[in-house]
Design a protein around this motif. Structure first.
Motif, mmCIF file in Angstrom:
data_model
loop_
_atom_site.group_PDB
_atom_site.id
_atom_site.type_symbol
_atom_site.label_atom_id
_atom_site.label_comp_id
_atom_site.label_asym_id
_atom_site.label_seq_id
_atom_site.Cartn_x
_atom_site.Cartn_y
_atom_site.Cartn_z
ATOM 1 N N PRO A 56 -1.345 8.885 -2.943
ATOM 2 C CA PRO A 56 -0.540 8.579 -1.753
ATOM 3 C C PRO A 56 -0.386 7.080 -1.479
ATOM 4 N N GLY A 57 -1.445 6.314 -1.662
ATOM 5 C CA GLY A 57 -1.364 4.869 -1.435
ATOM 6 C C GLY A 57 -0.407 4.193 -2.401
ATOM 7 N N ASP A 58 -0.413 4.641 -3.653
ATOM 8 C CA ASP A 58 0.509 4.083 -4.645
ATOM 9 C C ASP A 58 1.946 4.433 -4.306
ATOM 10 N N ARG A 59 2.190 5.672 -3.864
ATOM 11 C CA ARG A 59 3.554 6.075 -3.469
ATOM 12 C C ARG A 59 4.056 5.208 -2.329
ATOM 13 N N LYS A 60 3.212 5.004 -1.326
ATOM 14 C CA LYS A 60 3.611 4.211 -0.163
ATOM 15 C C LYS A 60 3.857 2.754 -0.555
ATOM 16 N N ARG A 61 2.944 2.187 -1.347
ATOM 17 C CA ARG A 61 3.092 0.795 -1.779
ATOM 18 C C ARG A 61 4.386 0.611 -2.582
ATOM 19 N N PHE A 62 4.643 1.530 -3.508
ATOM 20 C CA PHE A 62 5.850 1.441 -4.327
ATOM 21 C C PHE A 62 7.100 1.554 -3.446
#
Length: 142
Positions: free
Chosen positions: A121-127
């Motif tokens: 989830p953190g990677d999705r949001k950051r991207f």
């Protein structure tokens, strides 16, 4: 020396999706929708003047004007006198144009969600945040 990455990958994605997204949106909506209608509706949602629409579409003003004329004829947009300068024309979306824009954005979000569904989830949001930032910088560049 480390190889820089990012540029070729970005343009590989751009080439891939530029040939597909509008056609897939058009294919999922009303049969009278053409690929260029989706593109014009997206551009009009960002700016209401022909020069800005041409910039968003990556075409010259005369091509943009023809594309706008076809979107108007299909009922997705209307031309109006500018409230600031009556000699100028602005373009705005009709209710049908707004519906097409909403369908396009839903499709785009569904594609993004499915492409990164397996990411943390953190990677999705950051991207998503980085994409939003890049788009804002590019779209506002004129």
């Amino acid at each position: 020396m480390a190889t820089k990455r990012g540029g070729p990958e970005l343009f590989r994605l751009v080439r891939f999706w530029s040939r597909r997204w509008a056609a897939e949106v058009a294919g999922r909506t009303d049969e009278r929708v053409h690929v260029q209608h989706v593109q014009v509706v997206e551009a009009v949602s960002l700016t209401g003047d022909t020069a800005g629409i041409a910039h968003q579409l990556g075409v010259d003003r005369s091509v943009a004007s023809r594309m706008i004329t076809e979107a108007v004829a299909a009922g997705y947009a209307v031309r109006e006198a500018s409230p600031v300068d009556a000699r100028r024309v602005t373009v705005r979306l009709t209710d049908a144009g707004m519906e097409l824009l909403d369908a396009s954005h839903r499709w785009q979000q569904e594609r993004f969600d499915s492409l990164v569904a397996h990411w943390e989830p953190g990677d999705r949001k950051r991207f998503a945040d980085y994409l939003r930032r890049l788009a804002a910088e590019v779209v506002d560049e004129r």
